[in-house]
Structures are given as C-alpha cells and as structure tokens.
Scaffold this active site. Structure first.
Site, PDB file in Angstrom:
ATOM      1  N   ASN A   1      31.646  21.336  -4.882  1.00  0.00           N
ATOM      2  CA  ASN A   1      32.600  20.844  -4.655  1.00  0.00           C
ATOM      3  C   ASN A   1      33.031  19.640  -3.961  1.00  0.00           C
ATOM      4  OD1 ASN A   1      34.883  22.817  -6.317  1.00  0.00           O
ATOM      5  ND2 ASN A   1      34.102  24.286  -4.344  1.00  0.00           N
TER       6      ASN A   1
ATOM      7  N   ALA B   1      33.247  19.133   2.728  1.00  0.00           N
ATOM      8  CA  ALA B   1      32.388  18.388   3.807  1.00  0.00           C
ATOM      9  C   ALA B   1      30.964  17.218   3.247  1.00  0.00           C
ATOM     10  CB  ALA B   1      31.261  19.551   3.136  1.00  0.00           C
TER      11      ALA B   1
ATOM     12  N   HIS C   1      24.223  16.379   2.785  1.00  0.00           N
ATOM     13  CA  HIS C   1      25.062  15.577   1.769  1.00  0.00           C
ATOM     14  C   HIS C   1      24.129  13.911   2.200  1.00  0.00           C
ATOM     15  CE1 HIS C   1      26.742  18.927   0.164  1.00  0.00           C
ATOM     16  NE2 HIS C   1      27.354  18.721   1.101  1.00  0.00           N
TER      17      HIS C   1
END
Length: 282
Positions: A204, A136, A234
C-alpha cells in the site's frame, strides 16, 4: 511531542469530540482502537466493526467493556470518521457509507482504492473526504509538492523479510518460492498498479507514493525478499524540475510482519491533524 500534533490543547466550547470508528481489529486496528479508547484529546472511539465480536472483545480486554462492537453496515451511524484497517476486499463497504454522508474515511488499503476510484467522486459530490496517511512511508509531502511542477521519474525499492512476503498472490501465481532462500532475491519489478494487485497486503505504501506523485502507472517499483532483514525497508528516488531527492526508511514490523509499527502511529497523527490549530507540512 511535536507541536503540530497539539496533543494537550483544549477544545473550544463549540467543539465536541470527533467520533472515530475503526473497521477491522488486526495489529493496526487494535492499536488505534486502544489509543482512542484510552483517551485521545478531541476524539472518542465511536465503534468497532469486525466479523467475530467475541474475539474482538477478548482482544480489547476487560478495560474496554463499554466499547461498541457492531456489524459493518451499522458503523456509519456511530461515527464522524472511519479508519479502514480491514481486508482490501471490503474497502468499498467501509468507505462508501461515510463519504456518501459527507464524512471522512482514513484509508490504509489504498491499493484497493485504485479499483474504486469512483469513491473519490462520491466524496467530492457529498462533501466527504478520503485520507491516505503516510503509513510506513516518508516524504509524501515532498512528492506532493514536486507534483505541483513536473516530476520526471519516481522509483521505489522495497526490501522485506521473507515472512513479510510469503503468500503474496504474485509469488503464488508465478511459483516463486522464497521460504528457503539464502540471499536477497528480487521477486518483482513493475508499476505500483501491478504491485497493488500482486501484493495487496504488502505494498500500500507504493500506491500512496504513486497517488502523491506520478500516478500508479508511472511509479516504478522493485521488491526484494531478503532473509537477513528484520525490518521492512523502502528507498525512494524522485527526479523533478524543482528538486531531485532520495529517501530511505526502515520500519520495525508490528505483530503482523506485513505491516510496520509506524503505520498505526501515522493514523493517529493524521487524526490529530484534523483538529490541530497548527499543522506542519503540506
């Protein structure tokens, strides 16, 4: 379709399809298994390993009745590559049989890899390979390139919907209740290694970032729970002697709110790169 993915280029006569095993059949594993079973040029679905075989068969549906569903201990016999989509606690059981036989393992639970770094030595000694896909995240190529020089700092800020963080061990052990928050709340500030322990199903991406750059003890991370968000976001800031850059991504959650839809797609892209005659990116 990006040229680097080379989806329709024919195999050479000497190349047989790479057999891919999938360990775990959650939101990510199911999407990968279906793509492989439906036909991915140059690849075939070797087998799936799950605890509940009947439930897995039902998830796959009648169109995949011939797919082999086996116990984890049998998985290596059926494939050249394994994609680990399983609980972090069994990472070692998934990866070790493959890399010890000189095969490849695509790892999504890379937070657990920090507790099993000897697997890298095993892969090196036997000609195997552990692959951590972008998942991601974005910009790992740029971070890896910067790491060939000197990286001074890497900071990542993650903001997630409340449902994507509820139940994380760090929140439970620190009695942080986010169920009814009305505004954004920072729930963690620390290193990628600490986040991997406290948020094993959520971060992760932070570990992948750390492995590409400064390492898990020097990569700094802030985590926010935001009741207004519907996407996992993010933001990364990197300062190095070759470049200073920042990157942001908003990921649409999959059926599992802890995981973005793009994660499974990044695995498919990583698999394609194993056979592509043209690879774009480091």
């Amino acid at each position: 379709m990006a040229l680097a993915n080379a989806p329709n280029l024919p195999e050479t006569a000497s190349e047989r399809p790479l057999r891919v095993a999938v360990a775990g059949l959650g939101a990510v594993g199911l999407q990968i298994a279906r793509r492989l079973a439906d036909g991915l040029p140059g690849f075939e679905l070797g087998a799936i390993a799950v605890r509940d075989k009947d439930a897995a068969r039902e998830k796959l549906g009648p169109g995949h009745a011939n797919t082999a569903i086996v116990d984890l201990r049998e998985l290596e016999l059926h494939a050249d590559v394994v994609v680990e989509c399983a609980p972090a606690a069994i990472l070692r059981e998934v990866v070790l049989p493959f890399v010890s036989q000189g095969k490849k393992a695509v790892v999504l639970s890379c937070g657990a890899l920090l507790r099993n770094m000897d697997l890298i030595d095993t892969a090196r000694e036997n000609g195997g390979q552990i692959i951590v896909p972008s998942g991601a995240l974005l910009g790992l190529d740029a971070v890896s390139a910067a790491a060939e020089g000197e990286i001074r700092s890497v900071r990542m800020t993650t903001r997630k919907p409340v449902t994507g963080l509820v139940g994380a061990p760090y929140l439970v052990s620190n009695n942080i209740d986010i169920q009814d928050i009305k505004e954004p709340l920072r729930v963690f500030s620390g290193t990628a290694r600490e986040a991997a322990v406290g948020f094993p199903a959520n971060l992760n991406v932070a570990v992948a970032l750390s492995l590409a750059g400064l390492g898990p003890d020097k990569t700094q991370l802030d985590i926010w729970a935001d009741p207004a968000l519907k996407r996992n976001t993010h933001h990364i800031e990197v300062d190095s002697d070759s470049a200073s850059f920042s990157m942001s991504i908003e990921n649409i959650p999959s059926e599992n709110p802890k995981t973005g839809r793009i994660t499974a797609l990044s695995v498919i892209a990583a698999l394609r790169r194993l056979r592509a005659p043209l690879r774009v990116g480091t």
